[in-house]
Design a protein around this motif. Structure first.
Motif, short mmCIF file in Angstrom:
data_model
loop_
_atom_site.label_atom_id
_atom_site.label_comp_id
_atom_site.label_asym_id
_atom_site.label_seq_id
_atom_site.Cartn_x
_atom_site.Cartn_y
_atom_site.Cartn_z
N ALA A 179 0.82 -1.21 0.00
CA ALA A 179 0.00 0.00 0.00
C ALA A 179 0.86 1.26 0.00
CB ALA A 179 -0.94 -0.01 1.21
N GLN A 180 2.09 1.17 0.52
CA GLN A 180 2.97 2.35 0.57
C GLN A 180 3.63 2.65 -0.77
OE1 GLN A 180 5.86 1.81 3.72
NE2 GLN A 180 4.30 1.00 5.10
N GLU A 181 3.71 1.65 -1.66
CA GLU A 181 4.37 1.79 -2.96
C GLU A 181 5.79 2.33 -2.83
OE1 GLU A 181 1.85 4.13 -5.45
OE2 GLU A 181 0.36 2.54 -5.68
N PRO A 182 6.66 1.64 -2.07
CA PRO A 182 8.01 2.14 -1.84
C PRO A 182 8.94 1.85 -3.02
CG PRO A 182 7.72 0.07 -0.71
CD PRO A 182 6.40 0.38 -1.34
N ARG A 183 10.06 2.56 -3.06
CA ARG A 183 11.12 2.29 -4.04
C ARG A 183 12.10 1.25 -3.53
NH1 ARG A 183 14.11 7.67 -5.13
NH2 ARG A 183 15.34 6.31 -6.50
#
Length: 285
Positions: free
Chosen positions: A154-158
């Motif tokens: 849900a955070q869509e991190p790199r």
């Protein structure tokens, strides 16, 4: 630019008053390029979790430094697009799975317009759609690992950092996390994780780093560490002795000299055992 750049990283812990410091990590250097999947392999107490926490700025190093996307890892800017799952996540037990992921997504700054839909989609990807409204306190260990993965999605991190993510997972959960790692790679995300599962590392990793006693023993691609790139393995069931003899004659005729004739090894598992035996032999010497 590397997503993670570790140089001369050393960490000492003091177990008590007037007791000598214990060195958990000793002059470790490691670079993880953007879009790479790198696994940390080693026995318990080898320094894997310490390295991950130092890399994220959750612990202060005794010496050396770590940068995330060029920023010092303890700076807030360095951790804006980082997802982290500890080995034993301790989530709020009174929240439901949906409430927990929604709360963490809100803290991360996810836009309110589609936040609920993103949270539901993330929970569905880890196979917990039927349990999203149950309290997290009723979840098994494997389910807590999976709801933690949903929070990362849900955070869509790199950059995704996972400490023993397959601990407590059943085969279905293991398949889910392997698919997630493959999807993250396709999306250009960087993944650094620790595990004891050598078969998983052979499947998903671009590179593997082997730690022991706080030191980096080996580092390279799976092919480099196992020698798979320089040899060909032919596996046949129930090979008769006469056929094996004929294979030997063919090898001689073509100037080929097999190093061994035996059952196939276990890849990275064998590499780890041999590395640890060499360390033990050097200590005895």
């Amino acid at each position: 630019m590397n997503a993670i750049e570790v140089e001369g990283l050393t960490k000492d812990f003091r177990p008590g008053w007037r007791r000598p410091a214990m060195r958990a990590l000793d002059d470790v250097g490691l670079g993880v390029g953007e879009g790479e999947v790198v696994g940390l392999l080693g026995p318990n107490g080898s320094g894997k979790s310490t390295l991950l926490k130092l890399a994220l700025g959750l612990l202060a190093p005794t010496a050396g430094h770590c940068r995330l996307f060029g920023w010092p890892s303890h700076w807030r800017e360095a951790r804006r697009r980082v997802g982290y799952l500890p080995e034993a996540p301790d989530f709020y037990p009174h929240l439901s799975g949906f409430e927990l992921v929604h709360f963490l997504a809100r803290l991360d700054g996810a836009p309110p317009g589609n936040r609920r839909a993103c949270v539901k989609a993330a929970i569905d990807r880890v196979g917990l759609a039927d349990a999203m409204h149950r309290r997290v306190g009723t979840y098994s260990r494997g389910m807590r690992q999976r709801i933690g993965l949903a929070a990362i999605i849900a955070q869509e991190p790199r950059l995704i950092v996972l400490d023993e993510p397959v601990s407590g997972l059943d085969p279905i959960g293991l398949g889910i996390i392997n698919r997630l790692i493959a999807d993250w790679r396709v999306a250009g995300c960087t993944v650094l994780f620790s595990s004891h599962d050598t078969a998983q590392m052979e499947t998903v990793c671009d590179r593997v780093a082997v730690l022991h006693g706080g030191r980096l023993l080996l580092e390279g691609t799976v092919e480099e560490l196992t020698g798979q790139g320089a040899s060909t393995t032919l596996v046949l069931d129930g090979l008769p002795a006469a056929v094996l003899t004929e294979v030997g004659r063919l090898c001689d005729a073509h100037g080929l000299h097999p190093r061994t004739v035996a059952r196939p090894g276990t890849g990275l598992d064998q590499v780890l055992r041999e590395a640890l035996r060499e360390v033990a032999a050097a200590g005895r010497g």
